[in-house]
Motif scaffolding. Structure first.
Motif, short mmCIF file in Angstrom:
data_model
loop_
_atom_site.label_atom_id
_atom_site.label_comp_id
_atom_site.label_asym_id
_atom_site.label_seq_id
_atom_site.Cartn_x
_atom_site.Cartn_y
_atom_site.Cartn_z
N PHE A 142 0.85 -1.19 0.00
CA PHE A 142 0.00 0.00 0.00
C PHE A 142 0.88 1.24 0.00
CE2 PHE A 142 0.65 -1.16 4.48
CZ PHE A 142 1.12 0.03 5.01
N THR A 143 0.27 2.40 -0.13
CA THR A 143 0.94 3.68 0.07
C THR A 143 0.20 4.42 1.19
OG1 THR A 143 -0.41 4.80 -1.60
CG2 THR A 143 1.68 3.86 -2.32
N PHE A 144 0.95 5.18 1.96
CA PHE A 144 0.32 5.96 3.03
C PHE A 144 -0.53 7.06 2.41
CE2 PHE A 144 4.13 4.35 5.36
CZ PHE A 144 3.44 3.64 6.34
N LYS A 145 -1.79 7.11 2.78
CA LYS A 145 -2.72 8.09 2.21
C LYS A 145 -2.80 9.38 3.02
CE LYS A 145 -4.33 5.21 -1.01
NZ LYS A 145 -3.74 3.93 -0.57
N ASP A 146 -2.43 9.31 4.28
CA ASP A 146 -2.56 10.44 5.19
C ASP A 146 -1.57 11.54 4.81
OD1 ASP A 146 -2.65 12.20 7.41
OD2 ASP A 146 -3.19 10.56 8.75
N PRO A 147 -2.02 12.76 4.51
CA PRO A 147 -1.09 13.85 4.13
C PRO A 147 -0.16 14.27 5.26
CG PRO A 147 -3.32 14.71 4.42
CD PRO A 147 -3.42 13.21 4.46
N VAL B 51 -2.73 -4.32 10.77
CA VAL B 51 -2.54 -2.99 11.34
C VAL B 51 -1.05 -2.71 11.37
CG1 VAL B 51 -2.75 -1.55 13.40
CG2 VAL B 51 -4.65 -3.01 12.72
N TYR B 52 -0.67 -1.57 10.79
CA TYR B 52 0.72 -1.17 10.71
C TYR B 52 0.88 0.15 11.46
CZ TYR B 52 0.35 -4.40 6.77
OH TYR B 52 0.09 -5.50 5.99
N TYR B 53 2.00 0.29 12.15
CA TYR B 53 2.28 1.53 12.87
C TYR B 53 3.45 2.25 12.20
CZ TYR B 53 -0.59 -0.39 16.65
OH TYR B 53 -1.62 -0.92 17.40
N THR B 54 3.36 3.57 12.18
CA THR B 54 4.47 4.37 11.65
C THR B 54 4.50 5.71 12.36
OG1 THR B 54 5.57 5.14 9.63
CG2 THR B 54 3.20 5.52 9.78
N HIS B 55 5.61 6.44 12.21
CA HIS B 55 5.76 7.77 12.77
C HIS B 55 6.64 8.58 11.84
CE1 HIS B 55 9.95 7.09 13.94
NE2 HIS B 55 9.57 5.86 14.27
N PRO C 235 -4.56 -1.91 5.91
CA PRO C 235 -3.93 -2.49 4.71
C PRO C 235 -4.22 -1.70 3.43
CG PRO C 235 -5.82 -3.79 5.37
CD PRO C 235 -5.58 -2.81 6.48
N ASP C 236 -5.15 -0.74 3.50
CA ASP C 236 -5.44 0.12 2.36
C ASP C 236 -4.62 1.41 2.40
OD1 ASP C 236 -6.62 1.31 4.54
OD2 ASP C 236 -8.60 1.56 3.62
N GLY C 237 -3.77 1.55 3.43
CA GLY C 237 -2.93 2.73 3.53
C GLY C 237 -3.59 3.91 4.23
#
Length: 344
Positions: free
Chosen positions: A40-45, A62-66, A80-82
């Motif tokens: 997927f690609t991160f969709k959150d701006p 569920v994936y976590y990032t910062h 999983p849809d980003g």
């Protein structure tokens, strides 16, 4: 910052043409093709510098990032849809230069535990100490502010720039991986203390300019990422295999899938992608292999450590290593000079 990162890419490219400066020779190991599956690609701006990545230890998909430096002390739970499913902020935490995260499961309660590393230091010692925050994985995926436990660390031998952390799921031991021409794996004390600075001690070598690291879910291996590839090691520090990575704008993160048979890797930038890359058979978990014994994680006497818990000690430098680093330094200086003249 731009000059430093561009220089790092140039240096790592040179190093990738030669053997990686790791814990042992991997010349006989054949890397897998640069294919991988784009998940997927991160969709959150708001996710513009995804620097840490971890798979939830208790929830599926569920994936976590910062984000990297100059961001708030917060992280995102992504589906999983980003798309972002929840945003969490750490109460009382700072975010000078968050560079990495890890996810484990508490063996006593079964709950997930998340670790966030404020360990970036582009001046290699500008901060008197660095911090890593421990957070209980949120029970629900809804925006919230979470309490965090802060642990302060100092490197034995002086400050370092670092972008990787990992936690051995069998022993619970925390490790920090420095990002340098001659990188290292540093081991934290078995018991972390909040009332004083914890000392990080060098226990193994790491590849040139490591950008992240992660332990396999069963504790049978760990991986260290650079801008161009990843190397899988036994807990002893012996190299198992190298894994070629997809071409990314600025490769920053690495994590294992839950079954330990593939790696997840991501990049900084807006709408950045996350890929799943299979691990060659030589580095994948074996159904007949036994994970390291939990007894290896028992506290040891001062000045000693359990052999199964800590990576092997760093090897002696070879003439080839010295030549690679000298050439890398020359390229770095030339590259910075070129950019400086172009931007005057």
């Amino acid at each position: 910052m731009v000059l430093i990162r561009a220089c790092a890419v140039a240096v790592t490219a040179l190093a990738a043409c030669a053997a990686p400066a790791a814990a042992s020779d991997v010349s006989a190991v054949s890397p897998v093709p640069r294919d991988g599956e784009k998940l997927f690609t991160f969709k959150d701006p708001r996710i513009t510098e995804s620097s840490g990545l971890a798979l939830s230890p208790t929830r599926d998909d569920v994936y976590y990032t910062h984000n990297d430096s100059a961001a708030q002390p917060e992280f995102y739970a992504v589906g999983p849809d980003g798309r972002t499913r929840a945003t969490f902020r750490l109460r009382g935490a700072e975010a000078r230069d968050w560079e990495a995260m890890a996810a484990t499961r508490d063996p006593q309660t079964g709950r997930g535990v998340l670790w966030f590393a404020d360990i970036g230091d582009n001046l290699d010692g500008a901060w008197p100490d660095v911090s890593i925050y421990k957070v209980a994985e949120p029970a629900t995926l809804a925006d919230a502010t979470l309490p965090a436990t802060r642990y302060r660390f100092r490197y034995e031998g002086g400050g370092r720039n670092a972008e990787g952390i990992m936690v051995n799921p069998v022993t619970g031991r925390l490790y920090v991986v420095s990002k340098e021409f001659s990188g290292s794996v540093y081991e934290a004390p078995k018991k972390l203390r909040t009332g004083r600075v914890n000392i990080l001690r060098k226990v193994a070598a790491a590849p040139i300019m490591a950008t992240d690291a992660a332990y396999a879910p069963d504790g049978s291996s760990y991986v260290i990422r650079t801008y161009f590839s990843a190397t899988v090691y036994k807990p002893s520090g012996e190299v198992l295999t190298r894994v070629s990575m997809p071409d990314l704008e600025q490769a920053e993160s690495i994590a294992y899938t839950r079954d330990g048979k593939a790696l997840l890797t991501g990049s900084e930038g807006e709408n950045s992608p996350v890929y799943k890359v299979p691990i060659p058979a030589a580095g994948a978990p074996s159904p007949t292999a036994e994970p390291p014994s939990p007894s290896a994680g028992r506290p040891e006497a001062e000045g000693t450590r359990a052999a199964a818990d800590a990576p092997a000690a760093s090897p002696r430098l070879t003439v080839r290593d010295v030549l690679i680093w000298l050439a890398a330094a020359a390229v770095a200086i030339g590259f910075i000079t070129f950019l400086a003249r172009r931007t005057r």
